[in-house]
Design a protein around this motif. Sequence first.
Motif, PDB file in Angstrom:
ATOM      1  N   ALA A  19       2.374  -1.005  83.684  1.00 13.37           N
ATOM      2  CA  ALA A  19       1.294  -0.023  83.674  1.00 13.37           C
ATOM      3  C   ALA A  19       0.353  -0.335  82.521  1.00 13.37           C
ATOM      4  CB  ALA A  19       1.854   1.394  83.536  1.00 13.37           C
ATOM      5  N   VAL A  20      -0.868   0.154  82.640  1.00 11.55           N
ATOM      6  CA  VAL A  20      -1.885  -0.062  81.612  1.00 11.55           C
ATOM      7  C   VAL A  20      -2.266   1.291  81.022  1.00 11.55           C
ATOM      8  CG1 VAL A  20      -4.216  -0.891  81.122  1.00 11.55           C
ATOM      9  CG2 VAL A  20      -2.761  -2.118  82.762  1.00 11.55           C
ATOM     10  N   ALA A  21      -2.250   1.375  79.696  1.00  6.87           N
ATOM     11  CA  ALA A  21      -2.647   2.596  78.997  1.00  6.87           C
ATOM     12  C   ALA A  21      -3.822   2.281  78.084  1.00  6.87           C
ATOM     13  CB  ALA A  21      -1.484   3.147  78.175  1.00  6.87           C
ATOM     14  N   PRO A  22      -4.761   3.211  77.929  1.00  8.41           N
ATOM     15  CA  PRO A  22      -5.885   2.964  77.018  1.00  8.41           C
ATOM     16  C   PRO A  22      -5.390   2.848  75.581  1.00  8.41           C
ATOM     17  CG  PRO A  22      -5.894   5.234  77.798  1.00  8.41           C
ATOM     18  CD  PRO A  22      -4.853   4.522  78.593  1.00  8.41           C
ATOM     19  N   PRO A  23      -6.037   2.025  74.768  1.00  5.06           N
ATOM     20  CA  PRO A  23      -5.579   1.833  73.382  1.00  5.06           C
ATOM     21  C   PRO A  23      -5.467   3.134  72.593  1.00  5.06           C
ATOM     22  CG  PRO A  23      -7.176   0.142  73.962  1.00  5.06           C
ATOM     23  CD  PRO A  23      -7.161   1.116  75.104  1.00  5.06           C
ATOM     24  N   PHE A  24      -6.402   4.078  72.793  1.00  2.38           N
ATOM     25  CA  PHE A  24      -6.363   5.291  71.980  1.00  2.38           C
ATOM     26  C   PHE A  24      -5.244   6.244  72.401  1.00  2.38           C
ATOM     27  CE2 PHE A  24      -8.873   6.945  75.478  1.00  2.38           C
ATOM     28  CZ  PHE A  24      -8.609   8.305  75.512  1.00  2.38           C
ATOM     29  N   LEU A  25      -4.575   5.945  73.526  1.00  2.00           N
ATOM     30  CA  LEU A  25      -3.412   6.725  73.937  1.00  2.00           C
ATOM     31  C   LEU A  25      -2.145   5.868  73.923  1.00  2.00           C
ATOM     32  CD1 LEU A  25      -4.876   8.918  76.823  1.00  2.00           C
ATOM     33  CD2 LEU A  25      -4.281   9.619  74.497  1.00  2.00           C
ATOM     34  N   THR A  26      -2.143   4.864  73.084  1.00  2.00           N
ATOM     35  CA  THR A  26      -0.974   4.011  72.874  1.00  2.00           C
ATOM     36  C   THR A  26      -0.601   4.086  71.398  1.00  2.00           C
ATOM     37  OG1 THR A  26      -1.705   2.528  74.639  1.00  2.00           O
ATOM     38  CG2 THR A  26      -0.038   1.686  73.111  1.00  2.00           C
ATOM     39  N   PHE A  27       0.660   4.447  71.137  1.00  2.92           N
ATOM     40  CA  PHE A  27       1.078   4.757  69.773  1.00  2.92           C
ATOM     41  C   PHE A  27       2.362   4.008  69.423  1.00  2.92           C
ATOM     42  CE2 PHE A  27      -1.070   8.351  71.677  1.00  2.92           C
ATOM     43  CZ  PHE A  27      -2.031   8.677  70.731  1.00  2.92           C
TER      44      PHE A  27
END
Length: 252
Positions: A19-27
């Motif tokens: 899956a792909v998550a946007p950088p600002f919602l990856t922690f």
Amino acid sequence: AEGDRVAGFTFLGGLAERAVAPPFLTFPLPEPLDFVQGAALLLNYHTALFALELRGRLREGETVLVHGAAGGVGTAALQVAKALGARTIAVVSTPEKEAVARAAGADEVLRSDAAWREQARELTDDGVDLVLDPVGGDRFTDSLRSLREGGRLVVVGFTGGAIPEVKVNRLLLRNTEVVGAGWGAYVMPRPEVARKMGETIERMVLAGFIRPLIGARFGLEEAADALKLIDRRGATGKVVVEPVGVATGRGG
């Protein structure tokens, strides 16, 4: 960087092996948590922090009442509220869910099939400071009545099915507020808010306040069963779908 442990939120497309998550919602995934707990971390805990601190203006020493307190958002809200220095009152519907709420750190647990409003007022001087409500339905009016003067009712969802209506004279008489908390709509155009919330939640994890409670685990091929469990309101804690292999230790 490659090889880092992370937790990400995809909005859509998460039930997949990749899956792909946007950088600002990856922690970064804090070291005390495993990947299953990491899957339970983002949506519920970001929602809880957003609802309690940003929208509900919860302050240290206040009392918060949490409906649906054995669910994913409810258990997250109990832990986040404790991290913010609040006293917590959980409202649940069964003995099993009472045990889950206590495991999440509730100071007091009340049953939704009993006189919870009266009991909540007895546990406080003149009502609670804040109600977090992901349930809605017919308990909404009693939630308003359980508030002290100047209290806030934060609406997170409507898992009870019915969308309640507010008689605004109740707000006028005791100077109370009804506040909406739509985390996704708020953070999408404000990535800096999401990053700051992620940093706050990481500190809460490292301080020992946050440990996601996993109520059920399913393999990816069992994803439909996971959704059915949630739909019939049989889930406690967070339901996690694991993309590789068959899940073990299933609960719920």
